[in-house]
Write an enzyme that holds these catalytic residues in place. Structure first.
Site, PDB file in Angstrom:
ATOM      1  N   SER A 165      43.329  30.543  26.941  1.00 24.75           N
ATOM      2  CA  SER A 165      44.716  30.875  26.607  1.00 24.75           C
ATOM      3  C   SER A 165      45.521  30.884  27.899  1.00 24.75           C
ATOM      4  CB  SER A 165      44.800  32.240  25.923  1.00 24.75           C
ATOM      5  OG  SER A 165      44.146  32.215  24.678  1.00 24.75           O
ATOM      6  N   LYS A 177      49.029  29.914  19.922  1.00 27.36           N
ATOM      7  CA  LYS A 177      48.191  31.051  20.313  1.00 27.36           C
ATOM      8  C   LYS A 177      49.049  32.248  20.704  1.00 27.36           C
ATOM      9  CE  LYS A 177      44.632  33.535  21.292  1.00 27.36           C
ATOM     10  NZ  LYS A 177      43.558  33.194  22.226  1.00 27.36           N
ATOM     11  N   LYS A 230      47.147  40.435  28.970  1.00 29.01           N
ATOM     12  CA  LYS A 230      47.491  39.158  29.601  1.00 29.01           C
ATOM     13  C   LYS A 230      48.267  38.271  28.644  1.00 29.01           C
ATOM     14  CE  LYS A 230      44.733  35.883  29.227  1.00 29.01           C
ATOM     15  NZ  LYS A 230      44.527  34.730  28.313  1.00 29.01           N
TER      16      LYS A 230
END
Length: 303
Positions: free
Chosen positions: A96, A170, A238
């Protein structure tokens, strides 16, 4: 592509079960991981490389499953994996990362005569183990078709759009996950504080409009106080940072994502970086001096 040789970089919580499924499907593989010992369980079935560049050399498909954008950049560019790609290879980043970084890596791969897909996943370690990951792919449709059998060994793939679009999907996924974990935490703690059985509340809600995978799986984790990491809180933090960065670049304000980010920031700052992201409940308990299942007058954080 018949029996392509796969180089897999990143044998962590997600990478290890993914490698197991690919090996079980019969793909020849070369593996690399920064901590070499994580490759040891596969050494009788795969080639173990000493460097990312060695792993990539000669591979038809290169898959990266690394922790964050900085690590992906370091492995692909600084450690020479990108330069070692053979012409015609397909680089698939299943990490990601920021959509902008995916676009940059796609351009660099093209300079090497290679192809590129950004294909982040959702489903956590359970999905990785079961081969039921949701794979969100950005890139050219014909390149996706070349590697579709590999993707289908790992889960279900959806073509989202051009390079970078997979990462945008995502981010959308993680926005929903982060906000919904917060909502489930608040709902169960509210019910428990008022004297209701949170397990019974969860069961009742599962049959109604509030039912969701988050309530089903992470609600149960909260009730069981099982915060062993499937997706660590630091990774959720994150991802929320990337969501907010992308929103700012598009001139958007996302107040719910911001609030979820703040909760995870406090959770990590208070020493819970490696609990499962469902452990956001711990931060809510800390703020309220309450514990799911009973009220505590002791404000000390309860694990």
């Amino acid at each position: 592509m018949a029996s392509p040789h796969i180089a897999f970089l990143g044998i962590g919580l997600m990478g290890a079960p993914m490698v197991h499924n690919l090996l079980a499907a019969g793909y020849p593989m070369t593996l690399w991981n920064r901590t070499a010992g994580k490759c040891t369980p596969f050494e009788s079935r795969a080639t173990i490389a000493a460097t990312p560049a060695q792993a990539v050399a000669g591979a038809d498909i290169v898959i990266t499953m690394l922790e964050n954008s900085d690590v992906v950049e370091a492995v692909l560019v600084e450690q020479g994996a990108m330069a070692a790609l053979q012409r015609g290879a397909v680089l698939v980043d299943m990490s990601s990362v920021q959509p902008s970084l995916a676009r940059r890596h796609g351009a660099l791969a093209a300079e090497q005569g290679a192809c590129y897909l950004d294909a982040p996943v959702s489903g956590g370690t359970r999905g990785a183990e079961a081969g039921t990951l949701s794979i969100m792919a950005g890139g050219e449709a014909d390149i996706l078709e070349k590697v579709r059998p590999v993707f289908e060994t790992l889960g279900k793939v959806t073509h989202i759009g051009p390079v970078g679009a997979g990462q945008l999907a995502k981010l959308a996924n993680q926005a929903i996950v982060g906000v919904t974990i917060g909502a489930v935490s608040e709902a169960l703690l509210l019910a428990a504080k008022g004297g209701a059985d949170p397990a019974a509340v969860r069961e009742a809600l599962m049959g109604g409009f509030a039912g969701s995978r988050i309530l089903e799986q992470h609600g149960q984790r909260m009730i069981d106080r099982d915060f062993a990491p499937g997706a660590p809180a630091r990774i959720q933090l994150k991802d929320l940072r990337m969501i907010l960065d992308e929103a700012r670049s598009e001139g958007l304000t996302l107040p719910l994502a911001q609030q979820a980010h703040n909760g995870y920031l406090s959770l990590v700052a208070n020493g819970h970086a490696d609990v499962d992201h469902s452990g956001l409940l711990l931060e809510l308990e800390h703020v309220n001096g309450a514990r799911l299942g009973g009220f505590s007058h002791d404000s000390k954080r309860q694990d």
